[in-house]
Write a protein that holds these residues in place. Structure first.
Motif, PDB file in Angstrom:
ATOM      1  N   GLY A   1      19.285  21.466  29.003  1.00 57.54           N
ATOM      2  CA  GLY A   1      17.967  22.539  28.915  1.00 57.54           C
ATOM      3  C   GLY A   1      17.489  22.750  30.163  1.00 57.54           C
ATOM      4  N   PRO A   2      16.319  23.246  30.310  1.00 63.02           N
ATOM      5  CA  PRO A   2      15.710  24.087  31.599  1.00 63.02           C
ATOM      6  C   PRO A   2      14.970  22.792  32.220  1.00 63.02           C
ATOM      7  N   LEU A   3      14.720  21.644  31.823  1.00 64.57           N
ATOM      8  CA  LEU A   3      13.902  20.805  32.339  1.00 64.57           C
ATOM      9  C   LEU A   3      14.429  19.764  32.970  1.00 64.57           C
ATOM     10  N   VAL A   4      15.670  19.122  32.347  1.00 64.93           N
ATOM     11  CA  VAL A   4      16.185  17.792  32.949  1.00 64.93           C
ATOM     12  C   VAL A   4      17.552  18.102  33.261  1.00 64.93           C
ATOM     13  N   ASN A   5      18.105  17.813  34.574  1.00 67.07           N
ATOM     14  CA  ASN A   5      19.222  17.975  35.179  1.00 67.07           C
ATOM     15  C   ASN A   5      20.265  16.826  34.907  1.00 67.07           C
ATOM     16  N   HIS A   6      21.339  17.106  34.687  1.00 66.08           N
ATOM     17  CA  HIS A   6      22.449  16.087  34.442  1.00 66.08           C
ATOM     18  C   HIS A   6      23.677  16.015  35.090  1.00 66.08           C
ATOM     19  N   GLU A   7      23.624  14.671  36.028  1.00 62.69           N
ATOM     20  CA  GLU A   7      24.690  14.480  36.891  1.00 62.69           C
ATOM     21  C   GLU A   7      25.322  13.185  36.742  1.00 62.69           C
ATOM     22  N   MET A   8      26.210  13.364  35.808  1.00 62.11           N
ATOM     23  CA  MET A   8      26.614  11.632  35.457  1.00 62.11           C
ATOM     24  C   MET A   8      27.448  10.826  36.307  1.00 62.11           C
ATOM     25  N   ASN A   9      28.110  11.322  37.288  1.00 61.47           N
ATOM     26  CA  ASN A   9      28.983  10.572  38.340  1.00 61.47           C
ATOM     27  C   ASN A   9      28.052   9.818  39.090  1.00 61.47           C
ATOM     28  N   ARG A  10      26.747  10.070  38.846  1.00 59.76           N
ATOM     29  CA  ARG A  10      25.999   9.045  40.067  1.00 59.76           C
ATOM     30  C   ARG A  10      25.536   7.839  39.098  1.00 59.76           C
TER      31      ARG A  10
ATOM     32  N   ASP B   1      14.516   3.994  22.151  1.00 58.72           N
ATOM     33  CA  ASP B   1      13.421   2.989  21.814  1.00 58.72           C
ATOM     34  C   ASP B   1      12.120   3.148  22.024  1.00 58.72           C
ATOM     35  N   TYR B   2      11.621   3.577  23.122  1.00 61.18           N
ATOM     36  CA  TYR B   2      10.217   3.951  23.477  1.00 61.18           C
ATOM     37  C   TYR B   2       9.575   5.278  23.068  1.00 61.18           C
ATOM     38  N   ALA B   3      10.459   6.281  23.323  1.00 58.05           N
ATOM     39  CA  ALA B   3       9.942   7.452  22.909  1.00 58.05           C
ATOM     40  C   ALA B   3      10.575   8.104  21.408  1.00 58.05           C
ATOM     41  N   GLY B   4      11.565   7.327  20.791  1.00 56.20           N
ATOM     42  CA  GLY B   4      11.893   7.588  19.452  1.00 56.20           C
ATOM     43  C   GLY B   4      12.855   8.921  19.276  1.00 56.20           C
ATOM     44  N   GLY B   5      13.351   9.428  20.337  1.00 54.97           N
ATOM     45  CA  GLY B   5      14.334  10.381  20.239  1.00 54.97           C
ATOM     46  C   GLY B   5      15.879   9.807  19.778  1.00 54.97           C
ATOM     47  N   ASN B   6      16.447  10.759  19.333  1.00 54.35           N
ATOM     48  CA  ASN B   6      17.698  10.188  18.693  1.00 54.35           C
ATOM     49  C   ASN B   6      18.895  11.084  19.068  1.00 54.35           C
ATOM     50  N   ASP B   7      18.746  11.938  19.922  1.00 53.28           N
ATOM     51  CA  ASP B   7      20.000  12.934  20.546  1.00 53.28           C
ATOM     52  C   ASP B   7      20.138  12.567  21.730  1.00 53.28           C
ATOM     53  N   LEU B   8      20.078  11.519  22.547  1.00 51.28           N
ATOM     54  CA  LEU B   8      20.654  10.812  23.617  1.00 51.28           C
ATOM     55  C   LEU B   8      21.183   9.549  23.344  1.00 51.28           C
ATOM     56  N   ASN B   9      22.304   9.193  23.664  1.00 49.68           N
ATOM     57  CA  ASN B   9      22.984   7.929  23.592  1.00 49.68           C
ATOM     58  C   ASN B   9      24.060   7.887  24.490  1.00 49.68           C
ATOM     59  N   ALA B  10      24.580   6.435  24.235  1.00 52.16           N
ATOM     60  CA  ALA B  10      25.715   5.905  25.172  1.00 52.16           C
ATOM     61  C   ALA B  10      27.006   6.188  24.410  1.00 52.16           C
ATOM     62  N   PHE B  11      27.934   6.764  25.152  1.00 48.29           N
ATOM     63  CA  PHE B  11      29.298   7.004  24.419  1.00 48.29           C
ATOM     64  C   PHE B  11      30.350   6.071  25.326  1.00 48.29           C
TER      65      PHE B  11
ATOM     66  N   LEU C   1      17.516  18.709  25.255  1.00 45.20           N
ATOM     67  CA  LEU C   1      17.043  17.564  24.657  1.00 45.20           C
ATOM     68  C   LEU C   1      15.904  17.607  23.739  1.00 45.20           C
ATOM     69  N   GLU C   2      15.656  17.047  22.677  1.00 46.91           N
ATOM     70  CA  GLU C   2      14.836  17.305  21.557  1.00 46.91           C
ATOM     71  C   GLU C   2      13.187  16.714  21.924  1.00 46.91           C
ATOM     72  N   SER C   3      13.414  15.550  22.600  1.00 46.87           N
ATOM     73  CA  SER C   3      12.221  14.856  22.589  1.00 46.87           C
ATOM     74  C   SER C   3      11.391  15.607  23.495  1.00 46.87           C
ATOM     75  N   GLU C   4      10.033  15.649  23.200  1.00 48.93           N
ATOM     76  CA  GLU C   4       8.738  16.177  24.149  1.00 48.93           C
ATOM     77  C   GLU C   4       8.568  15.321  25.268  1.00 48.93           C
TER      78      GLU C   4
END
Lengths: 154, 872, 429
Positions: free
Chosen positions: B141-150, B163-173, B189-192
């Motif tokens: 999305g437009p707000l958070v950038n993703h750079e997984m190599n780091r 756990d803290y913010a209650g989101g369910n569309d981010l997880n470990a794979f 990302l769906e969480s506000e």
């Protein structure tokens, strides 16, 4: 869409647990048993059935060795590459299978018949080297036994 | 406090906490990653290792993780033991195996916790010679950038997000050294509250995507302590700018208000300041003019005839007061539409009178039974929703305490608690984003919500007025009665006095705390400032009473139907408007004065908690842009302190505003507080293309802050903290060094002054105006307002990222007549709108919820009856 | 059960490899233990005490006193319920193949053991967590469970008593870390099988947050026999302090790889030479891992050590699962270390740094050594990594298990490692 059979099997397993998310792994295995592998669509369908997000289901699916998130052939050959089989001749088994099937680990034969994967110790160490094809265990492998084992799987 | 021996030195530590917390609170440089004061310990990274000794004679000791070990009395540990020093270096070595050499091009560089911890352990040599694993990044999305190599696989992101913010569309794979943190597929990302990932992530995996539009290093930015302008909660922020462009907003820790977290609207809405539709020059009769000429025109126009001023709930007390002073108290009008003004005044009365106390956001986390009457918190007071998410853990934690599991042992607590939560009861006309953690939800029209509240109060106290018998009300009353810290939350979202009064009754009957939401960042302040009603302003113009109308930071088209505003602005002989962005009101102005935003002005807001807080400008605007109060002030007011003093004299209840921050004369050992970190570079080279002479650093007469890196190196008081930094701590983890106990209040107290501390007293009468039961009408719908975190706030909508996430306005209802997504015409007195339908099966019959704040659904008065039909 | 047998675990097993069915099991004295417990009105703590006195130690590898573990379960009416018994059938330790035998050949023994154990800890629900690859065991256990339900040996009011137990079979998604007690609990909850920190211990907050005991298949299989013949008899079967018999196995280049039920405390030499027939012709013994991959090597000088939980540590090793992997002189020790390190690296769950980062690095170093690209500093790097994986440094026992074979192979076969580096090749290839 999950089939009625898949749903029925999942719901039976779900009855064994106090919460629905707990049946996630069983659900993935049930769908895989019917379809050979678990597609993105199946992940979404299972998620819907269990009231979970697709991300959460996939997070579980990608953790486990026996859940295939890519298509596989009609039969999956899992070759044990752990230490006892390695001592007893895994390299020769792998080489023979590679020549017979013309594929490397992770690949599928061009006729879709076999996918070959490594697997951790099969608990068949006194009959090493060993492999599984689908649900069947084959031990004491040598080139002849490998060939005759593969015959059965069309 | 317990005594723990650290390298044989006795140190006081909190025995309810773990050793890492204790060591950090004592100022020890102990590295760590996966622990976080708001998230607790899980023991994943192994970075915080120390050596623990059985007793003073034990020479060998054993390595333990300080975050997983209680700070028990008599514990003996060593941080400096060579074996554990080598181990901690080995952990960094392990983390750096796959880490790319990105520092020079990584946004995190210079404020990176991984950099800090690497230096802290002393590990500095790469022995690993094999390939690094790489990933494909996702577009989140437009707000958070993703750079997984780091990624260093610390698991902080998913623990915070899930756990803290209650989101369910981010997880470990996946697993082993190839764990991927992301979504099942690319997507927003769906969480506000996703933006907090950029501060939670200790490396550059999750970074501020908006900052990339205009990147600058932390050490190169100029900062100022600020307050969020996008809702009434008053979250503390630090604004960072460079060379006159606002670059980003980061969280400014306030133990009582926002703690470590912001919402996405607050973090990313700032880009309106850099918007293309920013007013940057005075415009007189359609032509740009100079500030001097504009000021002259303003003075002249006001001097001739009668001038009225319309204030604003989204600008500072100082700006409103300057306008009031200019036109005179009798000619000063509230900028809030009448119905809303009435609601805010009612809430204000209740907050002042008590006996219910309004809690801080942090205190909300500690409440164990919560009733929300009428509010979709996530969309109107987002940070409060995040606090309520933590509150539902309170009662389950009591059971966990009995198992003797320390509360900081995060996974232990969660595994023991499983899904237990609550009680949390949510009563609204439509679905809310907190429903997933509610014990029960109750959907009804506003009048029925009020009746529900009255029923709960009556069940708690038979002396409170009754509405009707209602078993769910009895259940809620029982829960509130048994609570240790009950809380009732309500506000203006239902546009109903009855709902607010019912909420007050419940809080009084339950001896509960009471929180109200308010629409805008200074709704409470503007209400306290007073003024005649907005409708009276319109009337004054219609009556020919006003020759000049001065509109202060207020798009009147958002306050009243367009036809009304059109005719009022046409009828007024002179219209002078101050604002940041061009809008329909500025288009009708004879004179437009560009008002400095929060980034270019100083000022004071009062939050819905009643907390008076000051914000300071981060940059000196170009010469034609000024803080509104500077445009409107009388000559004898030289600086902000003069305004505050005058305001305190004229309006004694606002005298507390002087105490919100130290005055402009405050110094630390004779020095001002620098807005920039001491390594800031290029300040004197910034204008070299214009003039090679070194420019003098601009003066700041209004505050104790300086516009440069020169000034005291000491930590300033909370209200004046422009950025968090201390030696060895370049990242936001530096906050640890500003707190007496990590995770606790800032040293010297947190920012802001609470206005309302009512005396607890008995015998306060209950509100008694119980509305009749809602009666749906056959061919009409009761239209109620529905708010959206992205879209309903005027200013943030001009930030491209927020705009991208803003859905089209729609109407939500329960009906078989329309299909999901079908376009309908909504016809009401204030306008006709063509909107898509969203079906919500739980909504009460006859009630439809209308997205408000998003064009064209602005300026209408709700609730209202209306027709909904297929378009012709 | 028939007589005071010396081989209670295997005596009923058939030569043709088929499972002992319910009739045969009962004819041989099966389901007498649970009858005894329920009909003589034994209280759960009494069953627990008997198992404690029998010195039954956990056969999954850790060797914890089973009766002691059971005694930690909170009892009484205030305890959060249900209480769970979980049977760990996730046998994935390389070189280990004993639980397979028990489950495929005598499933009712396991079921009866589970019912008695569940009773002893006042459990309401039991799960058998079975590794997904054991398809034959799955089939036979499922059938046996159905048979037991039909006879009301499971379900409500077992044998007309007030004790009820539901027993479910769960097939794993496949991951070695599921064999870790708390990793298993997360897998059973449908999650990624990351282990959990202890404390809190599973008896306090385990499966679904409730009191839980996890026991290995072989451990549970011993339970009916202890109840039938008593703790004293069980202790008497053993040659040492740890009670009972043990399934010992041998794999590798021996004449007769296999599995034998022998008195606990039989020496490694006896198992290797008398039962496995010694080394095959043409190869010599160099060393062995006594209990699966996660145990330290022992060499010739240690072969007379009794194989039990107490004596093996004196030889610098551990009993582990009791299934031995033999290294012969024609097999490259570096290759063997590489193969095992690769296994651990692949099976790392990815939670704690020394494991997920260090195992992969060590695997790559060993591979490069095998490929002739070893560097002089490699052995130091490997030693440093192995030290990083010491117990307590990591989150669970996987990486410490990887350290054992690596450290000891470098200790006992250091010259072989150095030859790989010096000669830029594998001398065995």
């Amino acid at each position: 869409m999950l089939t009625p059979e898949e749903i029925a099997e999942i719901e039976i397993e779900a009855g064994h647990y106090p919460k629905r998310e707990a049946v996630c792994i069983d659900a993935l295995k049930i769908v895989q048993r019917h379809r050979g592998w678990v597609s993105d669509e199946s992940v979404r369908d299972i998620a819907e059935q269990l009231g979970m997000s697709a991300t959460d289901v996939d997070s579980v699916a990608t953790f486990y060795n026996l859940i295939f998130r890519k298509p596989v052939g009609r039969h999956v050959v899992m070759v044990c590459d752990s230490v006892s089989c390695w001592i007893m001749g895994y390299d020769r088994v792998k080489k023979h299978l590679g020549e017979r099937l013309g594929i490397e680990h992770g690949q599928t034969t061009s006729d879709d018949r076999f996918t070959m994967l490594p697997i951790v110790c099969l608990g068949c160490c006194d009959h090493a080297p060993a492999m599984m094809v689908d649900s069947d265990l084959h031990g004491d492998l040598n080139p002849e036994r490998i060939d005759s084992a593969l015959e059965k799987y069309k | 406090m317990a005594i723990v021996y650290v390298d044989n030195k006795p140190c006081e530590m909190n025995p309810e906490e773990n050793l890492l917390h204790g060591c950090l609170s004592n100022g020890f440089k102990l590295p760590y990653f996966c622990w976080h004061p708001a998230l607790g310990s899980v023991g994943a990274c192994r970075q915080c290792a120390v050596k623990q000794f059985k007793d003073a004679n034990d020479r060998l000791g054993k390595i333990v993780m300080s975050c997983m070990t209680p700070a028990a009395e008599g514990t003996r540990i060593s941080i400096a033991d060579p074996e554990v020093v080598a181990f901690r270096g080995g952990i960094i070595e392990g983390l750096m195996l796959n880490h790319p050499h990105d520092c020079p091009v990584c946004d995190e560089g210079g404020e990176c916790h991984l950099q800090d911890m690497t230096v802290m352990t002393g590990h500095d040599y790469r022995r690993y010679e094999f390939d690094k694993r790489t990933f494909r990044n996702q577009d989140l999305g437009p707000l958070v950038n993703h750079e997984m190599n780091r990624c260093i696989q610390c698991y902080r992101c998913v623990r915070y997000y899930r756990d803290y913010a209650g989101g369910n569309d981010l997880n470990a794979f996946a697993s082993r050294d190839q764990v991927f943190f992301g979504r099942s597929e690319d997507g927003v990302l769906e969480s506000e509250f996703s933006g907090n990932l950029v501060e939670i992530c200790p490396t550059g995996v999750f970074t501020d995507k908006t900052l990339k539009h205009h990147y600058a290093r932390k050490w190169d930015q100029q900062f100022a302590p600020s307050v969020c302008v996008h809702c009434a909660l008053g979250c503390n922020t630090d604004a960072g700018e460079r060379f006159g462009t606002l670059r980003r907003i980061v969280n400014r820790y306030n133990h009582e208000v926002n703690g470590y977290f912001l919402c996405d609207r607050g973090r990313f809405g700032y880009e309106f300041v850099n918007s293309k539709v920013r007013l940057r020059q005075p415009v007189l009769r359609g032509r740009p003019t100079s500030a001097a000429l504009a000021r002259k025109h303003l003075d002249q126009t006001v001097a001739e005839g009668r001038a009225i001023g319309i204030g604003s709930p989204r600008t500072s007390l100082e700006a409103n007061f300057a306008l009031r002073t200019l036109v005179g108290a009798d000619h000063f009008y509230s900028g809030i539409a009448d119905p809303e003004a009435k609601l805010v005044r009612l809430m204000l009365e209740i907050l002042r009178q008590g006996p219910m106390r309004t809690p801080t956001l942090r205190e909300i986390e500690e409440c164990d039974v919560v009733l929300i009457l009428g509010e979709d918190l996530t969309n109107v007071a987002p940070r409060m929703a995040l606090a309520v998410r933590q509150s539902v853990r309170q009662q389950p934690m009591e059971a966990v305490k009995k198992l003797k599991i320390p509360l900081w042992l995060d996974h232990g607590v969660r595994d023991a608690m499983q899904d237990a939560k609550g009680p949390l009861y949510i009563a609204t006309p439509y679905r809310t984003r907190l429903d997933d953690v509610a014990t029960a939800t109750f959907r009804a029209a506003p009048d029925d919500l009020a009746r529900f509240g009255f029923a709960i109060a009556h069940a708690l106290d038979s002396g409170a007025p009754k509405s009707q018998d209602w078993p769910p009300a009895d259940e809620i009353a029982r829960a509130l009665k048994a609570a240790k810290k009950p809380l009732v939350i309500s506000g203006t979202s239902c546009a109903s006095e009855a709902v607010i009064e019912a909420a007050a009754n419940v809080a009084m009957a339950a001896h509960a705390a009471l929180s109200f939401t308010a629409p805008e960042c200074n709704s409470i302040g503007a209400a306290l400032m007073g003024g005649n009603s907005l409708s009276a302003a319109f009337q004054a113009v219609r009556d020919g009473y006003a020759d000049t109308v001065i509109v202060l930071e207020n798009d009147l088209y958002r306050r009243a139907p367009s036809a009304e505003v059109d005719s009022m602005l046409k009828a007024a002989p002179h219209v002078i408007v101050l604002d940041h962005l061009s809008n329909p009101t500025t288009e009708k102005a004879e004179l437009v004065l560009p008002a400095g935003t929060f980034a270019e002005s100083d000022g004071t807001f009062i939050s819905s908690e009643g907390r008076v807080q000051r914000f300071f400008q981060v940059s000196v605007p170009q010469i034609e842009v000024m803080a509104s109060w500077r445009w409107l002030k009388p000559d004898h007011w030289q600086n902000l302190d003069d305004v505050l003093r005058a305001m305190g004299r004229a309006l004694p209840e606002l005298e507390a505003a002087c105490d919100a921050a130290p005055s402009s004369t405050f110094r630390i050992a004779g020095a001002k507080i620098p807005r920039s970190p001491h390594r800031e570079s290029g300040r004197t080279a910034a204008l070299v293309n214009i003039n090679i002479s070194e420019p003098k650093a601009p003066d700041d007469p209004d505050s104790a802050l300086s516009f440069s890196m020169e000034g005291t190196p000491e930590q300033p008081p909370a209200a004046l903290i422009p950025f968090f930094w201390s030696p060895s701590w370049n990242s936001i983890q530096a906050v640890n060094t500003y707190q007496k106990e990590v995770g606790g209040p800032l040293r010297g107290g947190d920012a802001g002054v609470r206005l309302f501390e009512p005396a607890p007293r008995n015998g306060q009468p209950y509100f008694s105006a119980v509305p009749p039961a809602f009666s749906p009408r056959r061919c009409e719908w009761l239209l109620v307002p529905m708010y959206h975190i992205f879209g309903s706030d005027e200013l943030s909508l001009a930030a491209p990222g927020i705009r991208e996430l803003t859905a089209k306005p729609h109407v939500a209802l329960n009906s078989d007549e329309f299909a999901e997504g079908a376009e309908v015409e909504v016809i009401c007195a204030d306008g006709t709108f063509r909107l898509p339908v969203t079906i919500q099966r739980e909504m009460p019959a006859g009630v439809a919820a209308l997205s408000v704040g998003i064009s064209p659904v602005v300026g209408i008065s709700l609730p209202a009856w209306g027709k909904i039909a297929r378009p012709k | 059960m028939t007589g005071n047998s010396e081989k209670p675990l295997t005596e009923r097993m058939r030569g043709d490899g088929s499972a002992v069915d319910l009739e045969a099991y009962e004819l041989a004295g099966g389901y007498q233990a649970i009858r005894k417990v329920l009909r003589t009105g034994m209280i759960p703590m009494a069953v627990t005490e008997e198992v404690k006195t029998a010195n039954l130690r956990g056969r999954g590898g850790a060797g914890f006193q089973t009766g002691l573990k059971w005694s930690f379960v909170p009892r009484g009416r205030d305890v959060p319920n249900p209480t769970y018994l979980v049977v760990n059938g996730d046998e994935m330790e390389p070189g280990t193949f004993k639980d397979r035998l028990l489950m495929e050949r005598d499933p009712h023994q396991l079921i009866e053991g589970a019912i008695v154990a569940a009773f002893a800890i006042e459990a309401d629900i039991a799960y058998i967590f079975l590794r997904g690859e054991y398809t034959l065991a799955a089939e036979r256990l499922a059938r046996a469970i159905a048979e037991a339900y039909e006879r009301h040996y499971l379900g409500k009011d077992i044998f007309g008593s007030s004790y009820s137990l539901e027993l479910y079979l769960h097939l794993s998604g496949g991951r070695y870390i599921c064999g870790d007690e708390t990793g298993l609990l997360n897998a059973l909850e449908g999650k990624r099988a990351n282990p959990r920190a202890k404390p809190p211990f599973p008896v306090v907050a385990g499966l679904f947050g409730k009191p839980t005991v996890v026991n290995n298949v072989e451990t549970i299989s011993c339970v009916p026999h202890i109840i039938n013949h008593g703790a004293e008899w069980f202790n008497g079967l053993s040659k040492t302090k740890d009670g009972g018999t043990k399934l010992y196995g041998v794999s590798g280049r021996v004449k007769h790889p296999g599995l034998w039920e022998l008195p606990m405390g039989t020496t490694a030499r006896e198992i290797l030479e008398e039962h496995a027939g010694g080394m095959r012709d043409g190869v010599k013994f160099r060393g062995l891992l006594p209990g699966g991959s996660s145990t330290p090597f022992i060499v010739e000088e240690h072969l007379d050590t009794p194989m039990d939980y107490t004596e093996m540590p004196k030889a610098g090793s551990r009993l582990g699962t009791g299934t031995m992997i033999v290294l012969d002189n024609k097999t490259c020790p570096v290759g063997m270390a590489w193969n095992m390190t690769k296994f651990f690296a692949r099976e790392s769950c990815g939670f704690c740094t020394p494991c997920w980062s260090g195992l992969g690095w060590a695997e790559r170093i060993l591979k490069s050594m095998e490929d002739g690209r070893g560097q002089p500093g490699d052995l130091d790097k490997l030693a440093f990594q192995a030290k990083m994986w010491s117990p307590g440094n990591t989150f669970c026992a996987l990486a410490p298990g990887a350290a054992d074979p690596l450290e000891t192979s470098m200790k006992y076969f250091r010259e072989d490692f150095e030859r790989h580096i010096r000669e830029h090749r594998c001398p065995w290839s």
